[in-house]
Design a protein around this motif. Structure first.
Motif, PDB file in Angstrom:
ATOM      1  N   GLY A 139      38.481  44.762 114.467  1.00  0.00           N
ATOM      2  CA  GLY A 139      38.765  44.699 113.030  1.00  0.00           C
ATOM      3  C   GLY A 139      39.047  43.294 112.572  1.00  0.00           C
ATOM      4  N   PRO A 140      39.748  43.154 111.460  1.00  0.00           N
ATOM      5  CA  PRO A 140      40.050  41.814 110.947  1.00  0.00           C
ATOM      6  C   PRO A 140      40.970  41.061 111.908  1.00  0.00           C
ATOM      7  CG  PRO A 140      41.238  43.484 109.698  1.00  0.00           C
ATOM      8  CD  PRO A 140      40.321  44.217 110.622  1.00  0.00           C
ATOM      9  N   VAL A 141      40.758  39.759 112.029  1.00  0.00           N
ATOM     10  CA  VAL A 141      41.583  38.914 112.891  1.00  0.00           C
ATOM     11  C   VAL A 141      42.400  38.000 111.979  1.00  0.00           C
ATOM     12  CG1 VAL A 141      41.583  37.174 114.705  1.00  0.00           C
ATOM     13  CG2 VAL A 141      39.882  39.000 114.742  1.00  0.00           C
ATOM     14  N   PRO A 142      43.674  38.326 111.749  1.00  0.00           N
ATOM     15  CA  PRO A 142      44.467  37.544 110.797  1.00  0.00           C
ATOM     16  C   PRO A 142      44.607  36.099 111.250  1.00  0.00           C
ATOM     17  CG  PRO A 142      45.841  39.137 111.983  1.00  0.00           C
ATOM     18  CD  PRO A 142      44.431  39.427 112.358  1.00  0.00           C
ATOM     19  N   SER A 143      44.584  35.194 110.295  1.00  0.00           N
ATOM     20  CA  SER A 143      44.842  33.786 110.575  1.00  0.00           C
ATOM     21  C   SER A 143      46.246  33.457 110.096  1.00  0.00           C
ATOM     22  CB  SER A 143      43.820  32.915 109.856  1.00  0.00           C
ATOM     23  OG  SER A 143      44.149  32.845 108.487  1.00  0.00           O
ATOM     24  N   ARG A 144      46.622  32.180 110.249  1.00  0.00           N
ATOM     25  CA  ARG A 144      47.881  31.722 109.662  1.00  0.00           C
ATOM     26  C   ARG A 144      47.734  31.455 108.174  1.00  0.00           C
ATOM     27  NH1 ARG A 144      49.871  26.892 113.714  1.00  0.00           N
ATOM     28  NH2 ARG A 144      50.049  28.162 115.602  1.00  0.00           N
ATOM     29  N   GLY A 145      46.496  31.429 107.701  1.00  0.00           N
ATOM     30  CA  GLY A 145      46.227  30.854 106.382  1.00  0.00           C
ATOM     31  C   GLY A 145      46.056  31.849 105.257  1.00  0.00           C
ATOM     32  N   GLY A 146      46.399  33.116 105.450  1.00  0.00           N
ATOM     33  CA  GLY A 146      46.085  34.101 104.423  1.00  0.00           C
ATOM     34  C   GLY A 146      47.252  34.520 103.541  1.00  0.00           C
ATOM     35  N   ALA A 147      48.438  33.922 103.740  1.00  0.00           N
ATOM     36  CA  ALA A 147      49.602  34.347 102.940  1.00  0.00           C
ATOM     37  C   ALA A 147      49.415  33.966 101.474  1.00  0.00           C
ATOM     38  CB  ALA A 147      50.878  33.725 103.503  1.00  0.00           C
ATOM     39  N   ARG A 148      49.845  34.849 100.569  1.00  0.00           N
ATOM     40  CA  ARG A 148      49.716  34.614  99.130  1.00  0.00           C
ATOM     41  C   ARG A 148      51.085  34.675  98.473  1.00  0.00           C
ATOM     42  NH1 ARG A 148      46.422  32.372 100.483  1.00  0.00           N
ATOM     43  NH2 ARG A 148      44.228  32.854 100.782  1.00  0.00           N
ATOM     44  N   PRO A 149      51.250  33.948  97.345  1.00  0.00           N
ATOM     45  CA  PRO A 149      52.532  34.040  96.629  1.00  0.00           C
ATOM     46  C   PRO A 149      52.864  35.502  96.330  1.00  0.00           C
ATOM     47  CG  PRO A 149      51.157  32.293  95.689  1.00  0.00           C
ATOM     48  CD  PRO A 149      50.302  33.018  96.700  1.00  0.00           C
ATOM     49  N   GLY A 150      54.096  35.858  96.539  1.00  0.00           N
ATOM     50  CA  GLY A 150      54.522  37.241  96.342  1.00  0.00           C
ATOM     51  C   GLY A 150      54.594  38.028  97.632  1.00  0.00           C
ATOM     52  N   ASP A 151      53.854  37.597  98.666  1.00  0.00           N
ATOM     53  CA  ASP A 151      53.912  38.308  99.954  1.00  0.00           C
ATOM     54  C   ASP A 151      55.315  38.223 100.551  1.00  0.00           C
ATOM     55  OD1 ASP A 151      51.241  38.887  99.762  1.00  0.00           O
ATOM     56  OD2 ASP A 151      50.591  37.539 101.374  1.00  0.00           O
ATOM     57  N   ALA A 152      55.692  39.270 101.245  1.00  0.00           N
ATOM     58  CA  ALA A 152      56.942  39.255 102.009  1.00  0.00           C
ATOM     59  C   ALA A 152      56.683  38.643 103.383  1.00  0.00           C
ATOM     60  CB  ALA A 152      57.471  40.680 102.163  1.00  0.00           C
ATOM     61  N   LEU A 153      57.716  37.974 103.916  1.00  0.00           N
ATOM     62  CA  LEU A 153      57.635  37.388 105.260  1.00  0.00           C
ATOM     63  C   LEU A 153      58.445  38.252 106.208  1.00  0.00           C
ATOM     64  CD1 LEU A 153      56.763  34.794 106.931  1.00  0.00           C
ATOM     65  CD2 LEU A 153      59.102  33.996 106.499  1.00  0.00           C
ATOM     66  N   TRP A 154      57.830  38.620 107.336  1.00  0.00           N
ATOM     67  CA  TRP A 154      58.448  39.525 108.301  1.00  0.00           C
ATOM     68  C   TRP A 154      58.472  38.875 109.675  1.00  0.00           C
ATOM     69  CZ3 TRP A 154      59.455  44.880 107.098  1.00  0.00           C
ATOM     70  CH2 TRP A 154      58.985  45.308 105.842  1.00  0.00           C
ATOM     71  N   VAL A 155      59.396  39.364 110.496  1.00  0.00           N
ATOM     72  CA  VAL A 155      59.382  38.961 111.897  1.00  0.00           C
ATOM     73  C   VAL A 155      59.686  40.185 112.767  1.00  0.00           C
ATOM     74  CG1 VAL A 155      61.822  38.278 112.129  1.00  0.00           C
ATOM     75  CG2 VAL A 155      60.059  37.065 113.453  1.00  0.00           C
ATOM     76  N   SER A 156      59.095  40.211 113.951  1.00  0.00           N
ATOM     77  CA  SER A 156      59.353  41.327 114.879  1.00  0.00           C
ATOM     78  C   SER A 156      60.541  40.997 115.779  1.00  0.00           C
ATOM     79  CB  SER A 156      58.111  41.611 115.735  1.00  0.00           C
ATOM     80  OG  SER A 156      57.868  40.542 116.634  1.00  0.00           O
ATOM     81  N   GLY A 157      61.139  42.027 116.351  1.00  0.00           N
ATOM     82  CA  GLY A 157      62.175  41.855 117.381  1.00  0.00           C
ATOM     83  C   GLY A 157      63.375  41.072 116.911  1.00  0.00           C
ATOM     84  N   THR A 158      63.945  40.297 117.815  1.00  0.00           N
ATOM     85  CA  THR A 158      65.089  39.440 117.484  1.00  0.00           C
ATOM     86  C   THR A 158      64.733  37.995 117.826  1.00  0.00           C
ATOM     87  OG1 THR A 158      66.055  39.938 119.646  1.00  0.00           O
ATOM     88  CG2 THR A 158      66.851  41.231 117.765  1.00  0.00           C
ATOM     89  N   ILE A 159      65.406  37.091 117.126  1.00  0.00           N
ATOM     90  CA  ILE A 159      65.090  35.662 117.201  1.00  0.00           C
ATOM     91  C   ILE A 159      66.250  34.912 117.867  1.00  0.00           C
ATOM     92  CG2 ILE A 159      64.824  33.594 115.722  1.00  0.00           C
ATOM     93  CD1 ILE A 159      62.283  35.250 115.907  1.00  0.00           C
ATOM     94  N   GLY A 160      65.908  33.960 118.716  1.00  0.00           N
ATOM     95  CA  GLY A 160      66.957  33.090 119.271  1.00  0.00           C
ATOM     96  C   GLY A 160      67.457  33.494 120.642  1.00  0.00           C
ATOM     97  N   ASP A 161      67.041  34.676 121.125  1.00  0.00           N
ATOM     98  CA  ASP A 161      67.524  35.131 122.439  1.00  0.00           C
ATOM     99  C   ASP A 161      67.079  34.168 123.540  1.00  0.00           C
ATOM    100  OD1 ASP A 161      68.544  37.412 121.262  1.00  0.00           O
ATOM    101  OD2 ASP A 161      66.715  38.570 121.621  1.00  0.00           O
ATOM    102  N   SER A 162      65.829  33.765 123.476  1.00  0.00           N
ATOM    103  CA  SER A 162      65.278  32.941 124.532  1.00  0.00           C
ATOM    104  C   SER A 162      65.953  31.566 124.565  1.00  0.00           C
ATOM    105  CB  SER A 162      63.771  32.803 124.301  1.00  0.00           C
ATOM    106  OG  SER A 162      63.190  32.067 125.323  1.00  0.00           O
ATOM    107  N   GLY A 163      66.159  31.000 123.382  1.00  0.00           N
ATOM    108  CA  GLY A 163      66.855  29.711 123.311  1.00  0.00           C
ATOM    109  C   GLY A 163      68.272  29.808 123.854  1.00  0.00           C
ATOM    110  N   ALA A 164      68.941  30.926 123.545  1.00  0.00           N
ATOM    111  CA  ALA A 164      70.297  31.117 124.073  1.00  0.00           C
ATOM    112  C   ALA A 164      70.253  31.316 125.584  1.00  0.00           C
ATOM    113  CB  ALA A 164      70.967  32.317 123.384  1.00  0.00           C
ATOM    114  N   GLY A 165      69.175  31.970 126.071  1.00  0.00           N
ATOM    115  CA  GLY A 165      69.003  32.159 127.518  1.00  0.00           C
ATOM    116  C   GLY A 165      68.821  30.829 128.227  1.00  0.00           C
TER     117      GLY A 165
END
Lengths: 313, 313
Positions: A133-159
């Motif tokens: 199917g479609p292969v998303p790039s980094r370049g397709g975000a549009r004004p109004g889009d929400a920004l999401w992240v999966s999982g939790t952030i910072g665990d690896s740096g703390a590790g």
């Protein structure tokens, strides 16, 4: 421009094929026989991406995982990997290949080939994936889009800080540093919904600013919404400086993506199905650059947003 | 079994996918959308595959060429490459990227992606090729087949000896060492005719013995038929020891292939069209192993047939 930035710019000038996506994406996308092949090659160097004391099996796992994470960010199913391996210390090598076998089995990915050489420990791996199917790039975000992240952030740096004496030891955090989990299934399910997607490898802030730049939008992140794990909060705290540290630490291998607000229910549904938190942490608007808030108050950008090219990726 | 052989055996045990060809071939072959993708990843390490004094542009050329040579041996057309590059010395890096641009342009191959890292100089490159027809393996030779080689053998080894003081300097031989020419067009044209094909990267004798082993046949080579260039004969001589040295030196990046005797005219025709010598140097018979003659007299195998795994490939 630094020598490293100059080098990357010179490489970019060579990468004129549309399949290269200007070297600005996580992976190359090649059309073959009506299918889309997704290709990535990441390198891990001792002392840069892993510690000399890290268990070799975990290094094998990480080498595979960071490459598969790039495929995950493109919604691609792995077809196989090629390994470039520097032979050195016999017992290290033996433990590495055992760990590699375990990691390949865990992700169901075949080893297809590669090369070995007696040389310093700089590991290279190419992962080949496929998408129907479609292969998303980094370049397709549009004004109004929400920004999401999966999982939790910072665990690896703390590790990593736990391993290097900056924080108390914690098995969960160390495992997150040594054995990241590429979000392959989430990537596959999200790919048709998202407007842009990439993996968080160098730090949430720097990766979000790259997504903003590639998409030609401004990105605003609310640090208060950053998903932090309980072990991370316990070890490193939960105030604004701790949240900034988590957001610029890197090695998360979570998915960062944007989607129009009306897709929010579908995104949430995917997270529920996979038992993987998918958290809305900001939004896109017209303009450029990255801005931060915490509970409505503006927060200045830290001097260092994450790992830069040449430090390793 | 040496530690290195043990490591390779352990990797082989992991490479169970048919696409991996048991890690016994030059490249992996992946079926995608009815097409055959041919994938290879070779590593060059400073002090192993190139000299610290070699011009960086030539190292770039060689890195590309040795990988494309594997595609040539499978009759595949290059689709692109991924580069793993250790950043170090600024002026070396700049010269490398210039040389890489020249080499990519010379072979008409796009740079698709890769990774950079500050690390010792161990270069990795993945080449992706495509074939619309049969992809010859090392394992298809049958008793009665003739054994052929393209170009001339031993030039690169003599060039390396010239650079390291063992032979008088010679520009042709040094260029053959530094800028090998992958036989892409010859590989494409030969692929439908041959019963087995590989490139000569580690030395004619060791590579021929690998072909024999993979095919389950014995291979006999007449050293008198070995194609040696005039500069090579002038610099290193033309007696049996010189011919054995040429046949075990490595870095030739010529094609070694077998074909039934009745295809000889077609093979010769391809050589004439491309103005590339294609020389019959031996034949296959039932049995196993490699045997040598010179003008009808048996010649014992030298102790070292070529570069072994782990010395680099």
């Amino acid at each position: 421009m630094s020598a490293e930035a100059e080098f990357i710019a010179a490489l970019r000038a060579l990468a004129t094929s549309p399949a290269a996506r200007g070297l600005a994406d996580d992976a190359a996308v090649l059309e073959v026989g009506g299918r889309r092949l997704v290709l990535t090659h990441d390198v891990l160097a001792e002392g840069v991406h892993f510690l000399p004391d890290d268990p070799p099996g975990d290094v094998a796992w990480k080498l595979l995982a960071v490459n598969l994470s790039d495929l995950a960010a493109k919604g691609a199913t792995p077809l196989g990997v090629l390994l470039g391996y520097p032979l050195g210390d016999e017992s290290w090598d033996r433990a590495f290949v055992e760990g590699l076998g375990a990691a390949l089995a865990a992700f169901g990915v075949p080893l297809l080939g590669g090369d070995t050489v007696a040389a310093p420990r700089v590991l290279g791996l190419t992962a080949i994936g496929e998408s129907g199917g479609p292969v998303p790039s980094r370049g397709g975000a549009r004004p109004g889009d929400a920004l999401w992240v999966s999982g939790t952030i910072g665990d690896s740096g703390a590790g990593l800080r736990a391993l290097t004496g900056g924080l108390p030891g914690d098995d969960f955090l160390v495992a997150r540093y040594r054995r990241p989990a590429p979000r392959l299934e989430a990537g596959r399910r999200l790919a048709p919904l998202v407007s842009a997607m990439m993996d968080v490898s160098d730090g949430l802030l720097i990766d979000a600013s790259r997504l903003a730049e590639a998409s030609g939008v401004a990105v605003a992140i609310d640090l208060a919404h950053l998903p932090l794990s309980l072990p991370c909060r316990r070890a490193a705290g939960d105030d604004v400086p701790a949240r900034l540290a988590a957001a610029s630490a890197g090695d998360d291998y979570e998915l960062l993506f944007t989607a129009p607000p009306e897709r929010a229910d579908e995104v949430t549904e995917i997270g529920a199905t996979l038992a993987l938190p998918l958290t809305r942490i900001g939004f896109c608007r017209p303009g450029k650059g990255l801005s931060l808030t915490a509970n409505g108050e503006p927060v200045p950008l830290p001097a260092r947003l994450g790992w830069q090219h040449g430090e390793g990726a």
